[in-house]
Write an enzyme that holds these catalytic residues in place. Structure first.
Site, PDB file in Angstrom:
ATOM      1  N   ASP B  74       0.874  -1.174   0.000  1.00  0.00           N
ATOM      2  CA  ASP B  74       0.000   0.000   0.000  1.00  0.00           C
ATOM      3  C   ASP B  74       0.905   1.215   0.000  1.00  0.00           C
ATOM      4  OD1 ASP B  74      -1.765   2.048   0.359  1.00  0.00           O
ATOM      5  OD2 ASP B  74      -2.714   1.230   2.158  1.00  0.00           O
ATOM      6  N   TRP B  99       6.018  -3.949   8.127  1.00  0.00           N
ATOM      7  CA  TRP B  99       4.945  -4.934   8.194  1.00  0.00           C
ATOM      8  C   TRP B  99       5.255  -6.039   7.199  1.00  0.00           C
ATOM      9  CZ3 TRP B  99       0.347  -7.042   6.241  1.00  0.00           C
ATOM     10  CH2 TRP B  99      -0.008  -6.659   4.958  1.00  0.00           C
ATOM     11  N   ASP B 118       9.208   0.474   4.513  1.00  0.00           N
ATOM     12  CA  ASP B 118       9.012   1.799   3.924  1.00  0.00           C
ATOM     13  C   ASP B 118      10.343   2.545   3.854  1.00  0.00           C
ATOM     14  OD1 ASP B 118       6.330   1.487   3.549  1.00  0.00           O
ATOM     15  OD2 ASP B 118       5.714   2.575   5.341  1.00  0.00           O
ATOM     16  N   ASP B 147      -2.322   0.154   6.158  1.00  0.00           N
ATOM     17  CA  ASP B 147      -2.727   1.554   6.043  1.00  0.00           C
ATOM     18  C   ASP B 147      -1.902   2.468   6.952  1.00  0.00           C
ATOM     19  OD1 ASP B 147      -4.598   0.904   4.204  1.00  0.00           O
ATOM     20  OD2 ASP B 147      -6.223   0.663   5.657  1.00  0.00           O
TER      21      ASP B 147
END
Lengths: 140, 175
Positions: B74, B99, B118, B147
């Site tokens: 995401d 994650w 990230d 999210d």
């Protein structure tokens, strides 16, 4: 004499089955999927994520500490079954505990973990600090 | 004295004959480039413990959202932002807190553990926004929610793009 050895071996075997042997591949995979994201691949942790490496075994020195490891939210509320949670806890302690792990570490069982995780911790930080005082750590 | 003169003249002429003036540049350049290859000079963030597993065969376009590794990504693909699926673009820092999920590699049919680290510290990349939710859970299951801004393990909370680092083979529960 021989029968004694057989009985001893049998007892040892039964003991290890009851405690649940650690399946390295399964435990590592579960660690990766449910723990590693925050605790990092080698258990070093980061900032507010507690370090497991070389420390996690210290908690086993007192009963409240042993309970703590299965009651922290990440463990207690994970979707792992009692058996898999016990296994991954044992794996973490054996893999990352190093010198902190007591020599006669008694493996967690699925039953024990099931009982402990039924009461997940809420004020984790407070309880951790309390445990650390009892263990003689200071505030860290 | 005469002997010394002759000796140095001869060795100087030999040196001049056998080497060019540019060879110094070449040697110096080689040393710099060579050392850069051996000891990386640029701080490129790479996810830890990647490399223990034999990389599987993969097919598809790493800059497309339907690439197999991105089954639960995401965010912006680092592959479109000057990085790759397992390295941050220059100047961005990879978060060590991340994650993790599994994706099935269509080439060999196996499930692999993918870490969606990230890259942080630069403003949003803005290219190749993907939102695949394979295994994504609501925010109250924060360890399995994509999210979130996972720039928690870096100096800066500013999100730039997401990687999909292969960190292991998922355990086959049928075994």
């Amino acid at each position: 004499m021989r029968s004694l050895v057989v009985v001893a071996a049998l007892l040892l075997y039964v003991g290890s089955v009851a405690a649940g042997p650690v399946n390295e591949a399964r435990a590592h995979s579960n660690y990766q999927l449910y723990c590693q994201g925050c605790h990092t691949p080698d258990g070093t942790g980061y900032k507010s994520v507690p370090r497991l490496k070389g420390r996690v075994g210290n908690y086993l020195r007192i009963p409240a500490g042993r309970a703590y490891l299965a009651r922290v939210p990440g463990a207690a509320t994970s979707i792992l079954s009692n058996k898999d949670l016990a296994e991954v806890l044992n794996w973490i302690i054996l893999t990352f505990g190093g010198d902190s792990t007591p020599r006669h570490f008694k493996h967690y069982t699925a039953q024990e973990v099931g009982k402990l995780r039924a009461r997940p911790l809420v004020r984790v930080r407070e309880i951790r600090e309390q445990l650390h005082r009892e263990l003689g750590y200071g505030e860290k | 004295m005469n002997f010394l003169d002759r000796f140095f003249e001869k060795s100087a002429r030999n040196l001049a004959r056998s080497t060019s003036r540019r060879s110094l540049l070449r040697g110096l350049g080689g040393m710099l480039v060579g050392s850069a290859a051996t000891f990386p000079l640029l701080p490129v963030a790479r996810a830890a413990d990647n490399g223990k597993i034999k990389p599987p065969q993969e097919k598809g376009d790493p800059t497309a959202c339907d690439y197999w590794r991105y089954c639960a990504i995401d965010g912006y693909l680092c592959s479109c932002c000057g990085g790759s699926y397992d390295a941050c673009p220059p100047g961005a820092e990879m978060s060590s807190v991340t994650w993790i999920g599994t994706c099935r590699n269509p080439v060999d049919g196996r499930n692999y553990v993918i870490s969606y680290n990230d890259c942080c510290g630069k403003s949003s990349c803005g290219a190749c926004l993907c939102n695949n939710d394979n295994g994504d859970r609501p925010l109250y299951r924060s360890d399995k929610a994509n999210d979130l801004n996972w720039c928690l393990g870096t100096n800066s909370l500013v999100y730039h793009c997401s990687t999909a680092v292969l960190i292991g083979v998922a355990f086959d529960q049928g075994k």
